[in-house]
Design a protein around this motif. Structure first.
Motif, PDB file in Angstrom:
ATOM      1  N   UNK A  23      -3.897 -11.277   4.911  1.00 44.22           N
ATOM      2  CA  UNK A  23      -2.834 -12.244   5.190  1.00 44.22           C
ATOM      3  C   UNK A  23      -1.789 -12.255   4.068  1.00 44.22           C
ATOM      4  N   UNK A  24      -2.264 -12.279   2.836  1.00 44.91           N
ATOM      5  CA  UNK A  24      -1.352 -12.297   1.686  1.00 44.91           C
ATOM      6  C   UNK A  24      -0.608 -10.976   1.533  1.00 44.91           C
ATOM      7  N   UNK A  25      -1.326  -9.874   1.719  1.00 48.57           N
ATOM      8  CA  UNK A  25      -0.692  -8.561   1.614  1.00 48.57           C
ATOM      9  C   UNK A  25       0.366  -8.399   2.704  1.00 48.57           C
ATOM     10  N   UNK A  26       0.029  -8.810   3.919  1.00 47.92           N
ATOM     11  CA  UNK A  26       0.987  -8.712   5.026  1.00 47.92           C
ATOM     12  C   UNK A  26       2.236  -9.528   4.723  1.00 47.92           C
ATOM     13  N   UNK A  27       2.067 -10.731   4.199  1.00 49.26           N
ATOM     14  CA  UNK A  27       3.217 -11.583   3.868  1.00 49.26           C
ATOM     15  C   UNK A  27       4.115 -10.901   2.846  1.00 49.26           C
ATOM     16  N   UNK A  28       3.528 -10.273   1.849  1.00 45.85           N
ATOM     17  CA  UNK A  28       4.338  -9.576   0.848  1.00 45.85           C
ATOM     18  C   UNK A  28       5.031  -8.360   1.440  1.00 45.85           C
ATOM     19  N   UNK A  29       4.332  -7.621   2.283  1.00 44.02           N
ATOM     20  CA  UNK A  29       4.927  -6.428   2.888  1.00 44.02           C
ATOM     21  C   UNK A  29       6.051  -6.780   3.850  1.00 44.02           C
ATOM     22  N   UNK A  30       5.980  -7.952   4.470  1.00 45.94           N
ATOM     23  CA  UNK A  30       7.046  -8.368   5.386  1.00 45.94           C
ATOM     24  C   UNK A  30       8.360  -8.638   4.661  1.00 45.94           C
ATOM     25  N   UNK A  31       8.318  -8.729   3.347  1.00 41.90           N
ATOM     26  CA  UNK A  31       9.572  -8.849   2.593  1.00 41.90           C
ATOM     27  C   UNK A  31      10.253  -7.489   2.453  1.00 41.90           C
ATOM     28  N   UNK A  32       9.521  -6.426   2.772  1.00 40.99           N
ATOM     29  CA  UNK A  32      10.043  -5.067   2.643  1.00 40.99           C
ATOM     30  C   UNK A  32      10.161  -4.367   3.998  1.00 40.99           C
ATOM     31  N   UNK A  33       9.214  -4.612   4.894  1.00 37.92           N
ATOM     32  CA  UNK A  33       9.166  -3.947   6.193  1.00 37.92           C
ATOM     33  C   UNK A  33       9.453  -4.954   7.308  1.00 37.92           C
ATOM     34  N   UNK A  73      -3.902   1.409   2.897  1.00 39.38           N
ATOM     35  CA  UNK A  73      -5.339   1.236   3.100  1.00 39.38           C
ATOM     36  C   UNK A  73      -6.037   0.802   1.824  1.00 39.38           C
ATOM     37  N   UNK A  74      -5.794  -0.431   1.376  1.00 38.45           N
ATOM     38  CA  UNK A  74      -6.497  -0.918   0.187  1.00 38.45           C
ATOM     39  C   UNK A  74      -7.898  -1.369   0.553  1.00 38.45           C
ATOM     40  N   UNK A  75      -8.834  -1.183  -0.340  1.00 39.38           N
ATOM     41  CA  UNK A  75     -10.167  -1.722  -0.076  1.00 39.38           C
ATOM     42  C   UNK A  75     -10.585  -2.749  -1.117  1.00 39.38           C
ATOM     43  N   UNK A  76      -9.933  -2.802  -2.240  1.00 36.73           N
ATOM     44  CA  UNK A  76     -10.244  -3.822  -3.243  1.00 36.73           C
ATOM     45  C   UNK A  76      -9.015  -4.010  -4.116  1.00 36.73           C
ATOM     46  N   UNK A  77      -8.450  -5.184  -4.093  1.00 38.56           N
ATOM     47  CA  UNK A  77      -7.249  -5.447  -4.870  1.00 38.56           C
ATOM     48  C   UNK A  77      -7.498  -6.615  -5.813  1.00 38.56           C
ATOM     49  N   UNK A  78      -7.290  -6.382  -7.100  1.00 40.55           N
ATOM     50  CA  UNK A  78      -7.387  -7.476  -8.050  1.00 40.55           C
ATOM     51  C   UNK A  78      -6.128  -8.322  -7.997  1.00 40.55           C
ATOM     52  N   UNK A  79      -5.037  -7.713  -7.618  1.00 43.51           N
ATOM     53  CA  UNK A  79      -3.779  -8.421  -7.425  1.00 43.51           C
ATOM     54  C   UNK A  79      -3.018  -7.672  -6.351  1.00 43.51           C
ATOM     55  N   UNK A  80      -1.935  -8.211  -5.922  1.00 37.40           N
ATOM     56  CA  UNK A  80      -1.149  -7.543  -4.897  1.00 37.40           C
ATOM     57  C   UNK A  80       0.067  -6.862  -5.490  1.00 37.40           C
ATOM     58  N   UNK A  81      -0.044  -6.482  -6.752  1.00 31.65           N
ATOM     59  CA  UNK A  81       1.041  -5.747  -7.381  1.00 31.65           C
ATOM     60  C   UNK A  81       1.020  -4.314  -6.870  1.00 31.65           C
ATOM     61  N   UNK A  82       2.108  -3.561  -7.071  1.00 29.00           N
ATOM     62  CA  UNK A  82       2.134  -2.175  -6.597  1.00 29.00           C
ATOM     63  C   UNK A  82       0.973  -1.370  -7.159  1.00 29.00           C
ATOM     64  N   UNK A  83       0.551  -0.327  -6.452  1.00 30.15           N
ATOM     65  CA  UNK A  83      -0.586   0.481  -6.893  1.00 30.15           C
ATOM     66  C   UNK A  83      -0.396   1.033  -8.302  1.00 30.15           C
ATOM     67  N   UNK A  84      -1.473   1.049  -9.039  1.00 35.45           N
ATOM     68  CA  UNK A  84      -1.479   1.643 -10.371  1.00 35.45           C
ATOM     69  C   UNK A  84      -2.804   2.365 -10.541  1.00 35.45           C
ATOM     70  N   UNK A  85      -3.049   2.871 -11.729  1.00 39.38           N
ATOM     71  CA  UNK A  85      -4.299   3.581 -11.963  1.00 39.38           C
ATOM     72  C   UNK A  85      -5.505   2.653 -11.833  1.00 39.38           C
ATOM     73  N   UNK A  86      -5.312   1.334 -11.932  1.00 41.00           N
ATOM     74  CA  UNK A  86      -6.435   0.413 -11.855  1.00 41.00           C
ATOM     75  C   UNK A  86      -6.704  -0.084 -10.438  1.00 41.00           C
ATOM     76  N   UNK A  87      -5.771   0.170  -9.512  1.00 43.06           N
ATOM     77  CA  UNK A  87      -5.988  -0.235  -8.129  1.00 43.06           C
ATOM     78  C   UNK A  87      -6.937   0.736  -7.455  1.00 43.06           C
ATOM     79  N   UNK A  88      -7.723   0.239  -6.533  1.00 39.51           N
ATOM     80  CA  UNK A  88      -8.648   1.095  -5.800  1.00 39.51           C
ATOM     81  C   UNK A  88      -8.140   1.230  -4.369  1.00 39.51           C
ATOM     82  N   UNK A  89      -8.069   2.470  -3.906  1.00 37.80           N
ATOM     83  CA  UNK A  89      -7.587   2.747  -2.559  1.00 37.80           C
ATOM     84  C   UNK A  89      -8.570   3.681  -1.892  1.00 37.80           C
ATOM     85  N   UNK A  90      -8.832   3.489  -0.621  1.00 35.43           N
ATOM     86  CA  UNK A  90      -9.761   4.371   0.077  1.00 35.43           C
ATOM     87  C   UNK A  90      -9.097   4.987   1.277  1.00 35.43           C
ATOM     88  N   UNK A  91      -9.768   5.982   1.759  1.00 38.86           N
ATOM     89  CA  UNK A  91      -9.449   6.750   2.939  1.00 38.86           C
ATOM     90  C   UNK A  91      -8.384   7.702   2.697  1.00 38.86           C
TER      91      UNK A  91
END
Length: 91
Positions: A23-33, A73-91
């Motif tokens: 829900x939170x990620x979608x809200x942030x993405x709707x500011x861009x898409x 396709x995020x699977x674990x986000x500590x924050x909703x900041x843009x991806x960095x080396x500390x973000x985990x992404x799957x698939x």
């Protein structure tokens, strides 16, 4: 703001992560898409297979995704900041 040419984005997540972040990620993405869709898959290693990948393709086609559609396709986000080396992404 992100530089992109896509009008739409699709979030691919699972039953465990989606309730926490979608829900939170979608809200942030709707500011861009203009449009942000969500595909929720079952959780577990046993679902990371060709059948699930085909389900993702089917969902993308049903949503009329184009080559320019952003697939997130995020699977674990500590924050909703843009991806960095500390973000985990799957698939």
């Amino acid at each position: 703001m992100l530089a992109h040419s896509a009008a739409a984005a699709v979030i691919v997540s699972n039953e465990t992560v989606a309730p926490l972040y979608a829900k939170r990620l979608r809200a942030q993405l709707l500011t861009v898409y203009a449009r942000v869709d969500l595909v929720v898959l079952p959780d577990g290693e046993q679902y990371k297979d060709w059948r699930t990948l085909n389900r993702i393709y089917d969902e993308l086609m049903a949503r009329r995704a184009e080559r320019s559609t952003a697939l997130i396709a995020p699977w674990d986000l500590d924050s909703l900041s843009p991806p960095s080396h500390s973000s985990r992404w799957w698939w």
